[in-house]
Write a protein that holds these residues in place. Structure first.
Motif, PDB file in Angstrom:
ATOM      1  N   SER A 123      -8.712   1.954  -3.984  1.00 21.45           N
ATOM      2  CA  SER A 123      -9.414   0.926  -3.866  1.00 21.45           C
ATOM      3  C   SER A 123      -8.685  -0.195  -4.570  1.00 21.45           C
ATOM      4  O   SER A 123      -9.185  -1.455  -4.336  1.00 21.45           O
ATOM      5  N   HIS A 124      -7.571   0.102  -5.253  1.00 18.23           N
ATOM      6  CA  HIS A 124      -6.873  -0.972  -5.992  1.00 18.23           C
ATOM      7  C   HIS A 124      -5.951  -1.584  -4.835  1.00 18.23           C
ATOM      8  O   HIS A 124      -5.288  -1.171  -4.073  1.00 18.23           O
ATOM      9  N   ALA A 125      -6.029  -2.924  -5.110  1.00 18.22           N
ATOM     10  CA  ALA A 125      -5.211  -3.875  -4.338  1.00 18.22           C
ATOM     11  C   ALA A 125      -3.722  -3.477  -4.288  1.00 18.22           C
ATOM     12  O   ALA A 125      -3.157  -3.423  -5.329  1.00 18.22           O
ATOM     13  N   LEU A 126      -3.162  -3.509  -3.374  1.00 16.20           N
ATOM     14  CA  LEU A 126      -1.566  -3.300  -3.308  1.00 16.20           C
ATOM     15  C   LEU A 126      -0.877  -4.460  -3.537  1.00 16.20           C
ATOM     16  O   LEU A 126       0.227  -4.442  -3.721  1.00 16.20           O
ATOM     17  N   GLY A 127      -1.545  -5.716  -3.347  1.00 18.78           N
ATOM     18  CA  GLY A 127      -0.655  -6.981  -3.693  1.00 18.78           C
ATOM     19  C   GLY A 127       0.378  -7.279  -2.829  1.00 18.78           C
ATOM     20  O   GLY A 127       1.281  -8.248  -3.311  1.00 18.78           O
ATOM     21  N   ALA A 128       0.409  -6.891  -1.785  1.00 16.18           N
ATOM     22  CA  ALA A 128       1.412  -7.097  -0.744  1.00 16.18           C
ATOM     23  C   ALA A 128       0.826  -7.799   0.348  1.00 16.18           C
ATOM     24  O   ALA A 128       0.003  -7.679   0.707  1.00 16.18           O
ATOM     25  N   LYS A 129       1.643  -8.702   0.924  1.00 20.93           N
ATOM     26  CA  LYS A 129       1.195  -9.555   2.134  1.00 20.93           C
ATOM     27  C   LYS A 129       2.412  -9.539   3.356  1.00 20.93           C
ATOM     28  O   LYS A 129       3.522  -9.855   3.246  1.00 20.93           O
ATOM     29  N   GLY A 130       1.937  -9.046   4.504  1.00 21.49           N
ATOM     30  CA  GLY A 130       2.739  -9.069   5.552  1.00 21.49           C
ATOM     31  C   GLY A 130       2.146  -8.235   6.811  1.00 21.49           C
ATOM     32  O   GLY A 130       0.844  -8.157   6.917  1.00 21.49           O
ATOM     33  N   VAL A 143      -2.992  -9.536   0.255  1.00 23.49           N
ATOM     34  CA  VAL A 143      -2.927  -9.113  -1.013  1.00 23.49           C
ATOM     35  C   VAL A 143      -3.880  -8.269  -1.673  1.00 23.49           C
ATOM     36  O   VAL A 143      -3.621  -7.695  -2.500  1.00 23.49           O
ATOM     37  N   ASN A 144      -5.086  -8.523  -1.217  1.00 26.31           N
ATOM     38  CA  ASN A 144      -6.205  -7.843  -1.721  1.00 26.31           C
ATOM     39  C   ASN A 144      -6.538  -6.577  -0.996  1.00 26.31           C
ATOM     40  O   ASN A 144      -7.551  -5.906  -1.400  1.00 26.31           O
ATOM     41  N   ASP A 145      -5.542  -6.107  -0.105  1.00 20.18           N
ATOM     42  CA  ASP A 145      -5.936  -4.906   0.815  1.00 20.18           C
ATOM     43  C   ASP A 145      -5.325  -3.613  -0.139  1.00 20.18           C
ATOM     44  O   ASP A 145      -4.588  -3.821  -0.959  1.00 20.18           O
ATOM     45  N   SER A 146      -6.385  -2.648   0.075  1.00 24.29           N
ATOM     46  CA  SER A 146      -5.916  -1.362  -0.631  1.00 24.29           C
ATOM     47  C   SER A 146      -5.865  -0.449   0.422  1.00 24.29           C
ATOM     48  O   SER A 146      -5.629  -0.623   1.668  1.00 24.29           O
ATOM     49  N   VAL A 147      -5.536   0.951  -0.089  1.00 22.87           N
ATOM     50  CA  VAL A 147      -5.332   2.185   0.883  1.00 22.87           C
ATOM     51  C   VAL A 147      -6.661   2.114   1.600  1.00 22.87           C
ATOM     52  O   VAL A 147      -6.485   2.552   3.118  1.00 22.87           O
ATOM     53  N   SER A 148      -7.829   2.165   0.937  1.00 18.67           N
ATOM     54  CA  SER A 148      -9.091   2.179   1.765  1.00 18.67           C
ATOM     55  C   SER A 148      -9.048   0.891   2.820  1.00 18.67           C
ATOM     56  O   SER A 148      -9.476   1.334   3.938  1.00 18.67           O
ATOM     57  N   THR A 149      -8.521  -0.283   2.640  1.00 25.06           N
ATOM     58  CA  THR A 149      -8.642  -1.372   3.557  1.00 25.06           C
ATOM     59  C   THR A 149      -7.937  -0.734   4.812  1.00 25.06           C
ATOM     60  O   THR A 149      -8.054  -1.216   6.007  1.00 25.06           O
ATOM     61  N   ILE A 150      -6.741  -0.326   4.415  1.00 28.38           N
ATOM     62  CA  ILE A 150      -5.632  -0.060   5.676  1.00 28.38           C
ATOM     63  C   ILE A 150      -6.374   0.912   6.449  1.00 28.38           C
ATOM     64  O   ILE A 150      -6.219   1.174   7.598  1.00 28.38           O
ATOM     65  N   ASN A 151      -6.885   1.976   5.827  1.00 22.12           N
ATOM     66  CA  ASN A 151      -7.717   3.170   6.593  1.00 22.12           C
ATOM     67  C   ASN A 151      -8.731   2.577   7.429  1.00 22.12           C
ATOM     68  O   ASN A 151      -9.011   2.883   8.796  1.00 22.12           O
TER      69      ASN A 151
END
Length: 513
Positions: A123-130, A143-151
């Motif tokens: 659930s930690h934000a990856l801090g990346a944008k692209g 920037v606020n997306d996490s592994v869960s968000t990607i899933n």
């Protein structure tokens, strides 16, 4: 408009207190209505508590109402290291022969692992944008997306794009992508034809100026191949079954295949799960005893008629514990000898004590007492049990073991008769009791309503609404009475004030002479 209120300036009387005392007597009819409303609310709520208990018992009765609950079985493998079992339904056979021809081989999904920096939770934000491109599928990363968000984004894309049949996970600090079981994936990197295109091509392009973040991929990252799974073949009681995993379900049993035993069959034996049936019956008896004990306590609770519900001003004038004690005394016995509940208990006792009749019924096992469930042991305090049931464990277990079908009929027998009397006699104990509980609950609901319905038209709720209307009418009347008192006292004060002014004038005139 309220009349002008003149206090005892001329008379010296405490007008406000006098009117307040007069209004106390006038308010007594309203106080009686308020107490009546409170009593009705207590009765309604207590009825609903009893209905909740009855519903709990009905749910417990439902567990011994159907024959399937008496046919629970256990399965035992003669070679658990080759074939293990778990009962998931109602097996029909006593023995099963399992021969393994070929074990299933699981699919090896395509996958790729990408290192992350200081990420310990999905659930930690990856801090990346692209833009993250996985197997040709573009996923926009914030920037606020996490592994869960990607899933979640992959799951959303997979509805329209099969290449997105991918799962994202966090494993040992790395972002891992794997193909879902059975998914046909086609990579976009065609440089290596030997891979049959069934692998991942992963690339991340950061937005301009985006240099920070825990997700950093430069160039393209390829992954392992996806390997097709192989179906297994097993014969159960001579029936050929193909399986994609090494767990196959057949006739209410899940067979887990662990080896082939050199081609020799493995025997699986079943038997009735007597402990489960015993515990099921015991659970019903325990709930029955609990419910009738609570209802009997409520309908025999002493009534203290000299104690009435407290008014708000009475509560405020008393210590909290004293007020609670007085209210408990006033509430006690609110369902004393209640005809609905008392009659309901009588009918429940009759439902479980009357012998079962009908074709195929064993007269030696047509009552609960004959399978080890009866009343309390004889003694001078037996009457205080009020219909509680007691279990002779040895006798009940013996009946379940040696006369399981008779026990099943005693609880679950179903009558097709349209005649009420015949239907009652031919119905199993659980069916009778379930029907009687429903009737009692319907009567209680008609009397006290239910908290789950929007509009309550029960007898007590109608009485409460009528009382509210009567209270409102009385409040209007009392307002008029109080205004009249103030007018009368104000008129008296004006007259006395005028008289005193005239007296002072005469006194002055006499003093001048």
């Amino acid at each position: 408009m309220a009349p002008m209120r003149i206090t005892g300036m001329a008379s010296g009387l405490d007008t406000e207190k006098m009117i307040k005392d007069l209004m106390k007597a006038q308010r007594e009819p309203v106080n009686r209505l308020i107490r009546k409303k409170q009593t009705d609310e207590w009765k309604r709520d207590t009825y609903r508590e009893m209905n909740k208990l009855l519903d709990e018992l009905r749910k417990s009765v439902d567990s011994v109402r159907y024959s399937s609950n008496f046919r629970k079985k256990l399965a035992f493998s003669e070679n658990d290291g080759v074939v293990s079992t778990k009962v998931s339904g109602i097996p029909q056979f006593a023995t099963y022969s399992v021969k393994v021809e070929k074990m299933a081989k699981a699919e090896s999904p395509a996958g790729v692992s990408i290192g992350l920096e200081n990420v310990t939770d999905k659930s930690h934000a990856l801090g990346a944008k692209g833009t993250l491109t996985i197997n040709g599928v573009d996923i926009t990363i914030d920037v606020n997306d996490s592994v869960s968000t990607i899933n979640e984004k992959l799951a959303e894309k997979s509805a329209s794009d099969k290449n997105a049949l991918i799962e994202a996970s966090l494993v040992n600090g790395s972002l891992v992508f794997t193909s879902k079981a059975g998914a046909e994936l086609t990579g976009i990197d065609l440089s290596d034809s030997t891979r049959n295109n069934k692998f991942f091509s992963v690339n991340f392009i950061a937005d301009a100026g985006e240099t920070s973040g825990k997700l950093k991929i430069s160039g393209s990252v390829d992954s392992s191949l996806r390997t097709e799974g192989e179906k297994g073949v097993v014969y159960i009681n001579g029936i050929k079954l193909e399986m994609t995993t090494n767990v196959v379900s057949f006739d209410g049993i899940d067979f887990t295949i662990k080896g082939d035993n050199g081609g020799s069959p493995v025997n699986i034996n079943t038997k009735t799960d007597e402990d489960a049936i015993f515990n099921q019956i015991k659970g019903f008896v325990d709930k029955y005893n609990e419910v009738i004990e609570k209802i009997n306590a409520k309908i025999s609770e002493p009534r203290y008629r000299s104690y009435k519900p407290l008014l708000d001003e009475e509560k405020e004038a008393l210590p909290e514990k004293t007020a609670e004690k007085l209210e408990a005394m006033a509430k006690s016995g609110i369902l004393l000898r209640d005809p609905i509940l008392k009659s309901g208990l009588d009918q429940m006792r009759y439902a479980i004590s009357a012998p079962l009749k009908g074709n195929g019924v064993n007269e030696k096992f047509d009552t609960l007492s004959e399978i080890g469930i009866g009343g309390p042991p004889s003694g001078k305090y037996a009457y205080q049990e009020n219909g509680k049931l007691h279990i002779n464990e040895t006798k009940l277990r013996e009946a379940i073991s040696n006369h399981g079908e008779d026990v099943l009929k005693l609880f679950t027998n179903h009558s097709k008769s349209e005649d009420p009397g015949t239907k009652f006699n031919e119905s199993g104990i659980a069916e009778r009791l379930y029907s009687q509980l429903t009737k009692v609950m319907d009567k209680v609901t008609k009397e006290a309503g239910s908290s789950t319905v929007t509009f309550d038209d029960s007898v007590i709720s109608r009485s409460i609404r009528n009382t509210d209307k009567e209270i409102d009418r009385w409040e209007d009347r009392l307002k008029m009475i109080e205004d009249r008192y103030w007018k009368q006292f104000s008129a008296m004060e004006k007259a006395m004030s005028k008289f005193q002014s005239q007296g002072n004038w005469f006194a002055q005139m006499l003093g001048q002479k």
